[in-house]
Motif scaffolding. Structure first.
Motif, mmCIF file in Angstrom:
data_model
loop_
_atom_site.group_PDB
_atom_site.id
_atom_site.type_symbol
_atom_site.label_atom_id
_atom_site.label_comp_id
_atom_site.label_asym_id
_atom_site.label_seq_id
_atom_site.Cartn_x
_atom_site.Cartn_y
_atom_site.Cartn_z
ATOM 1 N N ALA A 162 -5.549 0.048 8.708
ATOM 2 C CA ALA A 162 -5.167 0.709 7.469
ATOM 3 C C ALA A 162 -6.330 0.773 6.486
ATOM 4 O O ALA A 162 -6.446 1.716 5.693
ATOM 5 N N GLU A 163 -7.213 -0.227 6.539
ATOM 6 C CA GLU A 163 -8.361 -0.275 5.642
ATOM 7 C C GLU A 163 -9.560 0.512 6.184
ATOM 8 O O GLU A 163 -10.465 0.870 5.429
ATOM 9 N N TRP A 164 -9.566 0.760 7.485
ATOM 10 C CA TRP A 164 -10.690 1.437 8.149
ATOM 11 C C TRP A 164 -10.626 2.935 7.869
ATOM 12 O O TRP A 164 -9.588 3.564 8.051
ATOM 13 N N GLU A 165 -11.715 3.503 7.444
ATOM 14 C CA GLU A 165 -11.737 4.932 7.153
ATOM 15 C C GLU A 165 -12.055 5.713 8.423
ATOM 16 O O GLU A 165 -13.101 5.511 9.040
ATOM 17 N N GLU A 201 11.706 7.143 2.320
ATOM 18 C CA GLU A 201 10.991 8.292 1.756
ATOM 19 C C GLU A 201 9.555 8.383 2.289
ATOM 20 O O GLU A 201 8.891 9.407 2.088
ATOM 21 N N ARG A 202 9.102 7.339 3.001
ATOM 22 C CA ARG A 202 7.743 7.333 3.555
ATOM 23 C C ARG A 202 7.768 7.301 5.079
ATOM 24 O O ARG A 202 6.764 6.973 5.718
ATOM 25 N N VAL A 225 -2.214 7.502 4.244
ATOM 26 C CA VAL A 225 -2.713 6.782 5.415
ATOM 27 C C VAL A 225 -1.586 6.755 6.436
ATOM 28 O O VAL A 225 -0.729 5.866 6.422
ATOM 29 N N PRO A 226 -1.540 7.746 7.322
ATOM 30 C CA PRO A 226 -0.413 7.851 8.258
ATOM 31 C C PRO A 226 -0.615 7.032 9.530
ATOM 32 O O PRO A 226 -1.708 7.003 10.098
ATOM 33 N N GLU A 286 0.837 -1.202 0.000
ATOM 34 C CA GLU A 286 0.000 0.000 0.000
ATOM 35 C C GLU A 286 0.875 1.257 0.000
ATOM 36 O O GLU A 286 1.357 1.689 1.043
ATOM 37 N N PRO A 287 1.090 1.862 -1.182
ATOM 38 C CA PRO A 287 1.988 3.024 -1.272
ATOM 39 C C PRO A 287 1.484 4.258 -0.534
ATOM 40 O O PRO A 287 2.272 5.173 -0.269
ATOM 41 N N ARG A 288 0.192 4.294 -0.171
ATOM 42 C CA ARG A 288 -0.322 5.469 0.548
ATOM 43 C C ARG A 288 0.040 5.446 2.028
ATOM 44 O O ARG A 288 -0.095 6.465 2.709
ATOM 45 N N VAL A 289 0.473 4.304 2.532
ATOM 46 C CA VAL A 289 0.820 4.195 3.956
ATOM 47 C C VAL A 289 2.151 4.886 4.216
ATOM 48 O O VAL A 289 3.161 4.614 3.555
#
Length: 322
Positions: free
Chosen positions: A154-157, A48-49, A73-74, A23-26
């Motif tokens: 991570a999946e929970w909004e 870098e993340r 998603v921090p 998951e690149p957004r994490v």
């Protein structure tokens, strides 16, 4: 059962590596404690993340909020006492109020921080996080569940508080079992008393249930790995089934698991209830097991509570039959 041990924070660290891969957004943030919080491997693999805010927890939360507002998603990590007490206003204003998708992963919670003493022992963090509107509160029982809970978070909004511990604890769940936010896991069935626990105390409840079985008492064990939103339906079912409930938590008896359970039962099935936790006092320095024993967070205390409740149940039944 429970022969192998691992810290819940280690399960979290392993899950971050999996999330980093898929998951690149994490992104991960830390407050200069990456070795202790188990974010160091992610920092090495995905530099870098990874963002080190230094010893500036309020800034840590503000940075995480900004990243969430930008579509990331921090996961913001530090010790629980710093995450919840030092940065509470920032969590309130910058995360909970705007309902941003920030995951606060707080390690070294409870008194099992040990020798670091009262100043580093978060015993009110669940109360603080429960009170925030829209905040999801997760308390995994072991490293396997911490791994799965991190993936689920991570999946929970929306905002999530993930409570993690310092010491290695017995592995009691299945590594393949997917974590379902908002669901109670029934680890043992029984009809005499319901032992309701979270985090490190789930193992203690299982240990007590095994000892009680040898005495002819059948105890159900409920793992409350999601403290908020609480699975009211399952809790009410087992409270009704057993007619007596004992809660066990490595947290103050004020505002945590025991309070959450009492709130539900008082509105639905007001059965006899005993809350086991840290009384209205601060922690202190000592070895983790010594502290657990000192505050009665052990199987022996659970068994004594059950015996007292069974006496109350028997007395009540006798009155009803008179």
């Amino acid at each position: 059962m429970g022969e192998q041990t691992m810290a819940t924070r280690e399960g979290y660290g392993r899950a971050l590596m999996e999330l980093g891969r898929r998951e690149p957004r994490v992104v991960v943030l830390d407050a200069d404690l990456s070795k202790s919080t188990q974010t160091a491997r992610f920092a090495s693999e995905y530099p870098e993340r990874f963002f080190n805010a230094g010893v500036a927890e309020a800034n840590l939360i503000g940075m995480a909020a900004g990243l969430a507002a930008s579509g990331f998603v921090p996961f913001a990590s530090t010790f629980a006492v710093f995450a919840t007490q030092r940065a509470y206003n920032q969590i309130f204003q910058s995360v909970a109020y705007p309902a941003l998708n920030v995951k606060i992963a707080a390690s070294h919670a409870g008194i099992t921080v040990g020798e670091d003493g009262a100043s580093h022992q978060a015993i009110d963090d669940l109360a603080l996080m429960r009170a925030l509107p829209g905040m999801t509160v997760l308390v995994p029982a072991d490293a396997y569940q911490a791994y799965q809970a991190t993936l689920a978070a991570a999946e929970w909004e929306g905002p999530v508080y993930l409570r993690l511990g310092r010491p290695a604890v017995p592995l009691i769940t299945s590594p393949e079992q997917r974590f379902r936010i908002g669901r109670i896991e029934v680890l043992r069935e029984g009809g005499d008393v319901a032992l309701v626990a979270c985090g490190h105390m789930v193992w203690v409840a299982l240990e007590a249930a095994e000892a009680l079985e040898r005495r002819g008492c059948q105890a159900a064990v409920l793992n409350i790995s999601t403290l908020k939103p609480l699975d009211r339906e399952t809790l009410v079912h087992w409270a009704s089934q057993c007619g007596a409930v004992v809660t066990v938590e490595e947290h103050s008896v004020i505002g945590g698991l025991g309070s959450a359970v009492a709130e539900v039962l008082s509105e639905t099935v007001p059965v006899p209830l005993i809350r086991i936790g840290i009384p209205d006092t601060f922690g202190q320095s000592g070895k983790p097991q010594e502290l657990l024993d000192h505050y009665g967070l052990n199987a022996a205390s659970v068994i004594r509570a059950v015996e007292h409740l069974l006496e109350r149940k028997g007395s009540k039944n006798g009155q009803n039959n008179a």
